[in-house]
Design a protein around this motif. Structure first.
Motif, mmCIF file in Angstrom:
data_model
loop_
_atom_site.group_PDB
_atom_site.id
_atom_site.type_symbol
_atom_site.label_atom_id
_atom_site.label_comp_id
_atom_site.label_asym_id
_atom_site.label_seq_id
_atom_site.Cartn_x
_atom_site.Cartn_y
_atom_site.Cartn_z
ATOM 1 N N LYS A 121 0.783 -1.448 0.088
ATOM 2 C CA LYS A 121 0.258 -0.034 0.046
ATOM 3 C C LYS A 121 0.774 1.103 0.103
ATOM 4 O O LYS A 121 0.051 2.346 -0.026
ATOM 5 N N ILE A 122 2.120 1.180 0.334
ATOM 6 C CA ILE A 122 2.930 2.159 0.071
ATOM 7 C C ILE A 122 3.379 2.680 -1.118
ATOM 8 O O ILE A 122 3.406 4.017 -1.600
ATOM 9 N N PHE A 123 3.538 1.733 -2.002
ATOM 10 C CA PHE A 123 4.112 2.110 -3.468
ATOM 11 C C PHE A 123 2.778 2.170 -4.499
ATOM 12 O O PHE A 123 1.778 1.549 -4.196
ATOM 13 N N HIS A 124 2.972 2.722 -5.533
ATOM 14 C CA HIS A 124 2.036 2.599 -6.634
ATOM 15 C C HIS A 124 1.626 1.338 -7.014
ATOM 16 O O HIS A 124 2.559 0.480 -7.305
ATOM 17 N N LYS A 125 0.636 1.250 -7.638
ATOM 18 C CA LYS A 125 0.068 -0.095 -8.030
ATOM 19 C C LYS A 125 0.922 -0.846 -9.229
ATOM 20 O O LYS A 125 0.823 -2.053 -9.329
ATOM 21 N N ARG A 126 1.540 -0.374 -10.048
ATOM 22 C CA ARG A 126 2.378 -0.756 -11.074
ATOM 23 C C ARG A 126 3.945 -1.081 -10.490
ATOM 24 O O ARG A 126 4.598 -1.527 -11.286
ATOM 25 N N MET A 127 4.182 -0.866 -9.328
ATOM 26 C CA MET A 127 5.493 -1.073 -8.640
ATOM 27 C C MET A 127 5.710 -2.786 -8.656
ATOM 28 O O MET A 127 4.840 -3.409 -8.257
ATOM 29 N N PRO A 128 6.897 -3.247 -9.312
ATOM 30 C CA PRO A 128 7.062 -4.388 -9.642
ATOM 31 C C PRO A 128 7.109 -5.191 -8.015
ATOM 32 O O PRO A 128 8.006 -4.668 -7.044
ATOM 33 N N PRO A 129 6.447 -6.279 -7.611
ATOM 34 C CA PRO A 129 6.586 -6.789 -6.397
ATOM 35 C C PRO A 129 8.052 -7.132 -5.888
ATOM 36 O O PRO A 129 8.074 -7.010 -4.778
ATOM 37 N N GLU A 130 8.866 -7.599 -6.912
ATOM 38 C CA GLU A 130 10.282 -7.506 -6.449
ATOM 39 C C GLU A 130 10.970 -6.679 -5.984
ATOM 40 O O GLU A 130 11.946 -6.519 -4.899
ATOM 41 N N ALA A 131 10.656 -5.317 -6.277
ATOM 42 C CA ALA A 131 11.079 -3.885 -5.834
ATOM 43 C C ALA A 131 10.541 -3.988 -4.348
ATOM 44 O O ALA A 131 11.118 -3.402 -3.538
ATOM 45 N N ILE A 132 9.298 -4.064 -4.347
ATOM 46 C CA ILE A 132 8.580 -4.051 -2.729
ATOM 47 C C ILE A 132 9.403 -5.015 -2.094
ATOM 48 O O ILE A 132 9.495 -4.546 -0.780
ATOM 49 N N ASP A 133 9.648 -5.950 -2.268
ATOM 50 C CA ASP A 133 10.282 -7.376 -1.460
ATOM 51 C C ASP A 133 11.754 -6.679 -1.030
ATOM 52 O O ASP A 133 11.997 -7.056 0.093
ATOM 53 N N LEU A 134 12.439 -6.261 -2.008
ATOM 54 C CA LEU A 134 13.867 -5.898 -1.945
ATOM 55 C C LEU A 134 13.709 -4.792 -0.617
ATOM 56 O O LEU A 134 14.420 -4.764 0.204
#
Length: 180
Positions: A121-134
């Motif tokens: 919920k922090i990043f925009h919807k198109r943010m790749p899941p691997e970026a959020i995971d990192l």
């Protein structure tokens, strides 16, 4: 900085201080550049921890935390002036044990009690899941839970990310697996 000699480290020539206005908003950087700068930053960190004399970097886990802060700012396209407050808004209030592990001198400090906010919920919807995971693996309160830089990466990953001449130069001389 003058001891550094790495292709991703800019030589220090001169420095000065400047101030900016609060809540300054920056244009969101294309994801390919975020990936490149994150790779370069962790590559620098890996070089520093292997090459410099013992005691030149404050703490390995602190540097990983810093990399997580920079990554989050690049992904959000926003410079967080009150970064600790913003981090608490996402991760929630650290426990006493987490505070003690981060800095034993601040065990009596009182933080506001805030529940953790889901990373997606922090990043925009198109943010790749691997970026959020990192970002979530770099920004852990407990230093022991933070991931490490390339120094601990699997040989296959190092082979894909680091050019062969640099692997030989830095002692990461793994042979290329077939097809890479």
């Amino acid at each position: 900085m003058r001891l550094m000699d790495h292709q991703n480290v800019v030589s220090l020539r001169h420095c000065f201080f400047s101030t900016t206005s609060r809540d300054e908003l920056f244009q969101r950087m294309p994801l390919v550049y975020v990936k490149l700068y994150t790779y370069q930053g962790t590559s620098i960190y890996s070089y520093c921890t292997r090459s410099l004399p013992q005691g030149c970097k404050a703490s390995k886990s602190f540097d990983i935390w810093s990399a997580g802060c920079v990554l989050a700012e690049l992904l959000l396209g926003q410079n967080q002036v009150d970064l600790l407050v913003e981090i608490i808004k996402v991760l929630g209030t650290p426990t006493r044990e987490e505070i003690r592990c981060m800095n034993p001198n601040y065990t009596d400090f009182r933080f506001p009690q805030i529940k953790a906010h889901p990373w997606h919920k922090i990043f925009h919807k198109r943010m790749p899941p691997e970026a959020i995971d990192l970002a979530s693996r770099l920004l852990q309160y407990l230093p022991s839970l933070r991931c490490s830089a390339l120094a601990g990466a699997a040989p296959e990953l190092i082979n894909r990310l680091i050019p062969e001449h640099l692997r030989r130069q830095t002692g990461l001389g793994f042979s290329h697996p077939a097809g890479i």
